[in-house]
Enzyme design. Sequence first.
Site, PDB file in Angstrom:
ATOM      1  NE  ARG A 162      44.454  27.547  46.318  1.00 31.09           N
ATOM      2  CZ  ARG A 162      44.992  26.441  45.824  1.00 31.09           C
ATOM      3  NH1 ARG A 162      45.495  25.524  46.633  1.00 31.09           N
ATOM      4  NH2 ARG A 162      45.076  26.263  44.519  1.00 31.09           N
ATOM      5  CB  SER A 236      41.376  29.634  41.361  1.00 36.12           C
ATOM      6  OG  SER A 236      42.090  28.663  40.648  1.00 36.12           O
ATOM      7  CD  GLU A 332      42.506  31.013  45.793  1.00 42.68           C
ATOM      8  OE1 GLU A 332      43.009  32.158  45.768  1.00 42.68           O
ATOM      9  OE2 GLU A 332      42.947  30.059  45.134  1.00 42.68           O
TER      10      GLU A 332
HETATM   11  P1  FAD Z   1      49.291  39.343  47.851  1.00 42.74           P
HETATM   12  O1  FAD Z   1      48.231  39.274  46.798  1.00 42.74           O
HETATM   13  O2  FAD Z   1      50.172  40.515  47.889  1.00 42.74           O
HETATM   14  O3  FAD Z   1      48.611  39.170  49.274  1.00 42.74           O
HETATM   15  C1  FAD Z   1      47.637  38.175  49.507  1.00 42.74           C
HETATM   16  C2  FAD Z   1      47.137  38.313  50.954  1.00 42.74           C
HETATM   17  O4  FAD Z   1      48.182  38.010  51.863  1.00 42.74           O
HETATM   18  C3  FAD Z   1      46.704  39.754  51.302  1.00 42.74           C
HETATM   19  O5  FAD Z   1      45.628  39.653  52.197  1.00 42.74           O
HETATM   20  C4  FAD Z   1      47.940  40.352  51.983  1.00 42.74           C
HETATM   21  O6  FAD Z   1      47.593  41.367  52.907  1.00 42.74           O
HETATM   22  C5  FAD Z   1      48.508  39.134  52.681  1.00 42.74           C
HETATM   23  N1  FAD Z   1      49.968  39.153  52.787  1.00 42.74           N
HETATM   24  C6  FAD Z   1      50.860  39.143  51.754  1.00 42.74           C
HETATM   25  N2  FAD Z   1      52.125  39.090  52.223  1.00 42.74           N
HETATM   26  C7  FAD Z   1      52.031  39.067  53.570  1.00 42.74           C
HETATM   27  C8  FAD Z   1      52.981  39.012  54.637  1.00 42.74           C
HETATM   28  N3  FAD Z   1      54.301  38.986  54.399  1.00 42.74           N
HETATM   29  N4  FAD Z   1      52.520  39.018  55.916  1.00 42.74           N
HETATM   30  C9  FAD Z   1      51.194  39.070  56.180  1.00 42.74           C
HETATM   31  N5  FAD Z   1      50.256  39.114  55.221  1.00 42.74           N
HETATM   32  C10 FAD Z   1      50.663  39.114  53.939  1.00 42.74           C
HETATM   33  N6  FAD Z   1      47.609  30.258  44.168  1.00 42.74           N
HETATM   34  C11 FAD Z   1      47.715  28.954  44.464  1.00 42.74           C
HETATM   35  O7  FAD Z   1      47.638  28.547  45.635  1.00 42.74           O
HETATM   36  N7  FAD Z   1      47.929  28.023  43.492  1.00 42.74           N
HETATM   37  C12 FAD Z   1      48.030  28.358  42.192  1.00 42.74           C
HETATM   38  O8  FAD Z   1      48.219  27.476  41.338  1.00 42.74           O
HETATM   39  C13 FAD Z   1      47.915  29.741  41.848  1.00 42.74           C
HETATM   40  N8  FAD Z   1      47.991  30.124  40.561  1.00 42.74           N
HETATM   41  C14 FAD Z   1      47.872  31.453  40.249  1.00 42.74           C
HETATM   42  C15 FAD Z   1      47.977  31.825  38.904  1.00 42.74           C
HETATM   43  C16 FAD Z   1      47.879  33.147  38.529  1.00 42.74           C
HETATM   44  C17 FAD Z   1      47.995  33.529  37.061  1.00 42.74           C
HETATM   45  C18 FAD Z   1      47.687  34.146  39.530  1.00 42.74           C
HETATM   46  C19 FAD Z   1      47.626  35.589  39.139  1.00 42.74           C
HETATM   47  C20 FAD Z   1      47.568  33.792  40.862  1.00 42.74           C
HETATM   48  C21 FAD Z   1      47.655  32.417  41.231  1.00 42.74           C
HETATM   49  N9  FAD Z   1      47.547  32.006  42.577  1.00 42.74           N
HETATM   50  C22 FAD Z   1      47.698  30.677  42.895  1.00 42.74           C
HETATM   51  C23 FAD Z   1      47.255  32.982  43.639  1.00 42.74           C
HETATM   52  C24 FAD Z   1      48.518  33.719  44.184  1.00 42.74           C
HETATM   53  O9  FAD Z   1      49.573  33.619  43.291  1.00 42.74           O
HETATM   54  C25 FAD Z   1      48.954  33.182  45.547  1.00 42.74           C
HETATM   55  O10 FAD Z   1      47.910  33.291  46.482  1.00 42.74           O
HETATM   56  C26 FAD Z   1      50.191  33.915  46.090  1.00 42.74           C
HETATM   57  O11 FAD Z   1      50.701  33.239  47.199  1.00 42.74           O
HETATM   58  C27 FAD Z   1      49.882  35.363  46.476  1.00 42.74           C
HETATM   59  O12 FAD Z   1      51.105  36.003  46.771  1.00 42.74           O
HETATM   60  P2  FAD Z   1      51.279  37.567  46.779  1.00 42.74           P
HETATM   61  O13 FAD Z   1      52.625  37.876  47.328  1.00 42.74           O
HETATM   62  O14 FAD Z   1      50.981  38.113  45.433  1.00 42.74           O
HETATM   63  O15 FAD Z   1      50.152  37.979  47.808  1.00 42.74           O
HETATM   64  N1  EPU Z   2      37.235  22.556  34.234  1.00 43.85           N
HETATM   65  C1  EPU Z   2      36.243  22.762  33.323  1.00 43.85           C
HETATM   66  N2  EPU Z   2      36.126  24.000  32.743  1.00 43.85           N
HETATM   67  C2  EPU Z   2      36.975  25.013  33.029  1.00 43.85           C
HETATM   68  C3  EPU Z   2      37.998  24.809  33.980  1.00 43.85           C
HETATM   69  C4  EPU Z   2      38.106  23.569  34.570  1.00 43.85           C
HETATM   70  O1  EPU Z   2      35.446  21.863  33.029  1.00 43.85           O
HETATM   71  O2  EPU Z   2      36.805  26.082  32.448  1.00 43.85           O
HETATM   72  C5  EPU Z   2      37.355  21.230  34.857  1.00 43.85           C
HETATM   73  C6  EPU Z   2      38.139  20.247  33.992  1.00 43.85           C
HETATM   74  O3  EPU Z   2      37.521  18.995  34.078  1.00 43.85           O
HETATM   75  C7  EPU Z   2      39.481  20.130  34.681  1.00 43.85           C
HETATM   76  C8  EPU Z   2      39.112  20.377  36.144  1.00 43.85           C
HETATM   77  O4  EPU Z   2      38.027  21.329  36.076  1.00 43.85           O
HETATM   78  O5  EPU Z   2      40.027  18.877  34.489  1.00 43.85           O
HETATM   79  C9  EPU Z   2      40.243  20.963  36.971  1.00 43.85           C
HETATM   80  O6  EPU Z   2      40.784  22.101  36.293  1.00 43.85           O
HETATM   81  P1  EPU Z   2      42.316  22.541  36.498  1.00 43.85           P
HETATM   82  O7  EPU Z   2      43.195  21.347  36.430  1.00 43.85           O
HETATM   83  O8  EPU Z   2      42.587  23.673  35.575  1.00 43.85           O
HETATM   84  O9  EPU Z   2      42.373  23.000  37.994  1.00 43.85           O
HETATM   85  P2  EPU Z   2      41.365  23.800  38.923  1.00 43.85           P
HETATM   86  O10 EPU Z   2      40.706  22.831  39.840  1.00 43.85           O
HETATM   87  O11 EPU Z   2      40.486  24.682  38.125  1.00 43.85           O
HETATM   88  C10 EPU Z   2      43.090  24.126  40.859  1.00 43.85           C
HETATM   89  C11 EPU Z   2      43.610  25.265  41.675  1.00 43.85           C
HETATM   90  C12 EPU Z   2      44.672  26.025  40.900  1.00 43.85           C
HETATM   91  C13 EPU Z   2      45.820  25.065  40.590  1.00 43.85           C
HETATM   92  C14 EPU Z   2      45.280  23.893  39.746  1.00 43.85           C
HETATM   93  C15 EPU Z   2      46.317  22.828  39.526  1.00 43.85           C
HETATM   94  C16 EPU Z   2      41.870  25.936  43.207  1.00 43.85           C
HETATM   95  C17 EPU Z   2      40.829  26.939  43.543  1.00 43.85           C
HETATM   96  N3  EPU Z   2      42.535  26.128  42.069  1.00 43.85           N
HETATM   97  O12 EPU Z   2      42.400  24.705  39.732  1.00 43.85           O
HETATM   98  O13 EPU Z   2      45.154  27.083  41.714  1.00 43.85           O
HETATM   99  O14 EPU Z   2      46.837  25.702  39.880  1.00 43.85           O
HETATM  100  O15 EPU Z   2      44.164  23.267  40.466  1.00 43.85           O
HETATM  101  O16 EPU Z   2      46.595  22.155  40.709  1.00 43.85           O
HETATM  102  O17 EPU Z   2      42.072  25.000  43.966  1.00 43.85           O
HETATM  103  C18 EPU Z   2      44.809  29.362  42.300  1.00 43.85           C
HETATM  104  O18 EPU Z   2      44.635  28.987  43.475  1.00 43.85           O
HETATM  105  O19 EPU Z   2      44.791  30.578  41.994  1.00 43.85           O
HETATM  106  C19 EPU Z   2      45.075  28.384  41.256  1.00 43.85           C
HETATM  107  C20 EPU Z   2      45.249  28.714  39.983  1.00 43.85           C
END
Ligand code: FAD
Ligand code: EPU
Length: 336
Positions: A162, A236, A332
């Site tokens: 990240r 997250s 994050e």
């Molecule tokens: P924004 O929220 O619009 O911007 C994020 C940051 O980047 C801000 O600081 C902004 O100024 C900057 N920025 C955006 N675009 C640019 C650009 N073109 N140039 C310079 N700076 C820029 N993330 C994960 O890594 N893994 C996951 O599994 C994951 N799951 C998610 C699930 C949900 C339900 C949600 C809501 C979010 C999740 N995220 C996850 C977080 C998010 O989706 C990612 O970080 C995504 O890449 C953000 O994109 P955005 O365009 O919405 O960025």
């Molecule tokens: N867990 C719990 N309780 C909870 C949630 C999780 O006990 O309420 C434990 C469980 O044991 C589970 C483990 O945590 O097995 C891992 O949970 P999960 O697989 O849901 O993934 P995570 O570690 O919570 C990360 C990323 C996610 C990504 C998933 C899948 C980060 C900060 N988050 O979540 O990314 O989608 O793995 O790879 O690394 C995001 O960045 O926004 C995001 C959603």
Amino acid sequence: MQIQENISLRPYNTFGIDVLAKLFAGFKDPDDLEELLTNYPELKMMILGGGSNILLTKDFDGLLLKNEIKGIQEIHEDSEYVYVKAGAGENWHQFVLYCIGRNWAGLENLSLIPGNIGASPMQNIGAYGVELEDVFFDLEAFHLKEKRIITFTRNDCEFGYRESVFKSKHKDQFVILNVTYQLRKKPKYTTSYGAIKEELDRMGVKELSIKAISDAVISIRSSKLPDPHQIGNAGSFFKNPEINSDLFVRLNTAFPGIVGYELPAGKVKLAAGWLIEQCGWKGFRRGDAGCHAKQALVLVNHGNARGNEIYDLSEEILQSVKGKFGVVLEREVNII
Ligand code: FAD
Ligand code: EPU
């Protein structure tokens, strides 16, 4: 280009926080961007993608620039890879589906992550055993001060968990314009992470394909992550903390159920969701700010929470995890 004044940002962030931006404009190419920078040299700027990784805690007293650069282009291919360039304003998941539809492999595990192409390298998005750096080739970014376009290779980006240079030493200095991905013609499947294998079995998949993996990831994600259209959130809220393995051994003795994954160099990554759940926060709600009932790592806005209420809740969670486990969580989500 249309410049709007005092507009509500509620539709532009997945937390659904209602704050105002003093000025708001979309840009479709680097010339638009340069023009805006020239016309408003004194104003604070912020780049907005899909707004899915930000928590807005106050009105934005500057110029919010929404990146709307579009276009997807296959620019080159060799025996193993295709190189595909996408505009920063393209939607991430639509791009993933576009590539899967052409049998270009590598993005399937990253299905259904909200947001746009431009933010994907910012924090090296990751899920289900794959990180953006695994498929990244290069990107072009506009240097805000020098007003010129610079190419960043994978090494230049200094990707980490990240993390990238755009969140650290180059924070707020660049606008990412486009990203080129290096995608495999012959897939290399990653199914060992989490529940992917079980989900594929449950779906009755006999022959593995990138489409099947994408479907499995979509199904797992939909079962536990809240849909921002229904409940505001930014995924997250905290990172999973990395600790030394001796500390993990001590914690494991005191808390036998603790969830940790071994990393190289004697480190362990803890599941922050587990730590938060153990502190009793899962499903907690105060007013409209809460902790998701199915995934404790996700903070939510049930309707009309203010950014500060979500932030204050995150601070309470952080302090309680620190108090119980001695582990300090790092946010994050970008706090603005
Ligand atoms: P924004 O929220 O619009 O911007 C994020 C940051 O980047 C801000 O600081 C902004 O100024 C900057 N920025 C955006 N675009 C640019 C650009 N073109 N140039 C310079 N700076 C820029 N993330 C994960 O890594 N893994 C996951 O599994 C994951 N799951 C998610 C699930 C949900 C339900 C949600 C809501 C979010 C999740 N995220 C996850 C977080 C998010 O989706 C990612 O970080 C995504 O890449 C953000 O994109 P955005 O365009 O919405 O960025
Ligand atoms: N867990 C719990 N309780 C909870 C949630 C999780 O006990 O309420 C434990 C469980 O044991 C589970 C483990 O945590 O097995 C891992 O949970 P999960 O697989 O849901 O993934 P995570 O570690 O919570 C990360 C990323 C996610 C990504 C998933 C899948 C980060 C900060 N988050 O979540 O990314 O989608 O793995 O790879 O690394 C995001 O960045 O926004 C995001 C959603």
